[in-house]
Design an enzyme around this catalytic site. Structure first.
Site: not given
Ligand code: B12
Ligand code: SF4
Ligand code: SF4
Length: 379
Positions: A135, A190
């Site tokens: 994180d 999923c």
């Molecule tokens: C910024 C951040 C947030 C932001 C934005 C979240 C976001 N979705 O980007 C906010 C504040 C909203 C947030 C919320 C939460 N967060 Co947060 N957050 C972070 C942080 C600091 C950075 C994440 C990041 O860089 N996101 C940017 C983009 C690039 O990443 P992404 O959303 O994962 O995008 C990926 C997908 O889109 C995927 N992708 C690409 N193409 C496609 C196509 C398809 C079809 C699919 C399915 C996916 C996909 O590839 C992308 C690149 O990795 C990390 C910690 C860290 N240093 O990594 C924790 C982290 C992601 N968070 C975490 C958690 C626990 C949460 C919450 C559950 C907390 C809560 N209960 O409130 C929520 C969940 C919200 C959600 N549904 O995502 C955990 C996730 C654990 C896990 N099992 O996934 C992390 C990893 C922290 C940790 N070290 O454990 N978070």
């Molecule tokens: S609730 Fe969302 S993340 Fe969970 S299995 Fe269904 S589509 Fe996937």
């Protein structure tokens, strides 16, 4: 210092996995330390489209956050680890309290860090360099874990582990040791499910795996400034984080809820009493919730959300609620006066507003005239 010369990459990897497992990590995987290209592209794209809102974190410097070589010079491998926080059963409602998301019921990041530390310590003992990240804005944790084969990206953007779902916090150890990387990321599991889309109270999941932070309650309750009025009802009783898109997720339900039944575990903290929160000093408040991410460490951010929850959930006949709102309507911080106006109007306590009718602050004046849906039908 011991030496690892006699251990092959495979044997060293097995040894490190054993250490991590006995330190409580649920899943461990290995990947190479090349640039996290998927996240780099996505971070730039989302930032350009405005989906990051005012978030910084990994969005501040996407090129740095996606280059493990900048997190540890000479990096060659990354060991990804997951620490579980599911299995605690369903949450019974609690009156006049703010709900905390599961990942913060206890300091799970501390537990994860300790597990990863045990691996890093061993690597250092063996003469390698190693750094733990979890994180932290230097590394995109989900992408590392995905590449290391720990799980797949759910449509709610969380990384899901096969059979156990997404109740996991993620982190990694970056090292200059050469370890055999996972070569096959997990395929999507999923399928046709869309439950997270339907369950999100603010329609923040705007595409599979894409969360619009400007609508996501997990971000809105962390961010500074006002909670946008259009999302205040959806805040409901959430004081920190939001679990709705995970609560409905079938793999999580199967594994995480109803198993364990540890709701009487005194080490967890799922609710914070609101009147207490709105009465104590800044120091006491930060002692209780200090490990949360709070914009600028400003206690007003937490109190502002607490006022919104009062509006959404409290009984307007409760004297402690009326007294608390009365105090916040004359608070020196206009952000808190403004949110107290909203809460009073949501509860139909118009008589309290006399003290702010002539308030010089424009944000407070705006609150007095904007439409608010009173829970008791008087507006
Ligand atoms: C910024 C951040 C947030 C932001 C934005 C979240 C976001 N979705 O980007 C906010 C504040 C909203 C947030 C919320 C939460 N967060 Co947060 N957050 C972070 C942080 C600091 C950075 C994440 C990041 O860089 N996101 C940017 C983009 C690039 O990443 P992404 O959303 O994962 O995008 C990926 C997908 O889109 C995927 N992708 C690409 N193409 C496609 C196509 C398809 C079809 C699919 C399915 C996916 C996909 O590839 C992308 C690149 O990795 C990390 C910690 C860290 N240093 O990594 C924790 C982290 C992601 N968070 C975490 C958690 C626990 C949460 C919450 C559950 C907390 C809560 N209960 O409130 C929520 C969940 C919200 C959600 N549904 O995502 C955990 C996730 C654990 C896990 N099992 O996934 C992390 C990893 C922290 C940790 N070290 O454990 N978070
Ligand atoms: S609730 Fe969302 S993340 Fe969970 S299995 Fe269904 S589509 Fe996937
Ligand atoms: S954390 Fe809450 S608001 Fe954010 S995407 Fe999930 S359900 Fe929606």
């Amino acid at each position: 210092m011991r030496t690892a010369q006699h251990l092959s990459g495979e044997a060293l990897a097995r040894h490190l996995v054993e250490i991590g497992r006995s330190a409580g990590l649920e899943a461990i995987g290995i990947t190479h330390a090349e640039v996290l290209q998927l996240s780099r592209t996505v971070l730039h794209h989302r930032k350009a489209k405005g989906l990051a809102g005012t978030m910084n974190f990994t969005y501040r410097n996407p090129d740095r956050s996606t280059d493990p070589g900048r997190a540890l010079s000479g990096a060659r491998s990354i060991i990804a680890g997951a620490y579980g926080y599911g299995g605690l059963g369903a949450l019974a409602p609690s009156l006049l309290s703010g709900r905390v998301a599961r990942y913060s019921w206890r300091d799970y990041y501390g537990d994860l860090h300790r597990g990863l530390d045990s691996i890093a310590t061993e690597l250092r003992e063996l003469g390698y360099s190693a750094r733990v990240y979890c994180d932290d804005n230097s590394v995109v944790d989900r992408n590392v874990a995905y590449r290391a084969g720990l799980g797949w990206y759910g449509k709610n953007a969380n990384l899901l582990l096969p059979g156990t779902g997404s109740w996991f916090v993620l982190g990694s150890v970056i090292t200059n040791a050469e370890l055999p990387p996972n070569t096959q990321p997990l395929a999507d599991q999923c399928g046709s499910c869309r439950q997270c889309f339907d369950a999100c109270p603010t329609d923040a999941i705007v595409g599979p795996g894409v969360v619009d932070a400007r609508r996501c309650l997990a971000w809105l309750v962390q961010a500074g400034g006002e909670i946008p009025p259009e999302f205040r009802e959806a805040v409901g009783d959430r004081l920190y984080g939001c679990d709705d898109c995970q609560d409905v997720c079938p793999p999580n339900k199967k594994y995480g809820l109803g198993v364990g039944a540890a709701m009487n575990d005194s080490t967890i903290d799922p609710w914070v009493p609101l009147i207490w929160l709105l009465s104590v000093s800044d120091t006491q408040l930060l002692e209780r919730v200090g490990r949360w991410y709070i914009a600028k460490r400003d206690p007003a951010v937490v109190r502002r959300t607490a006022l919104v929850i009062l509006g959404n959930t409290a009984d307007p006949d409760d004297k402690s609620v009326v007294d608390t709102l009365g105090r916040y309507l004359i608070h020196q911080n206009p952000l808190l006066r403004a949110h107290a106006v909203w809460a009073s109007r949501r509860l139909g306590l118009e008589f309290l507003l006399e003290s702010v009718r002539d308030d010089a602050d424009p944000s407070v004046q705006r609150e007095l005239i904007m439409p608010v849906r009173c829970r008791f039908g008087s507006e």
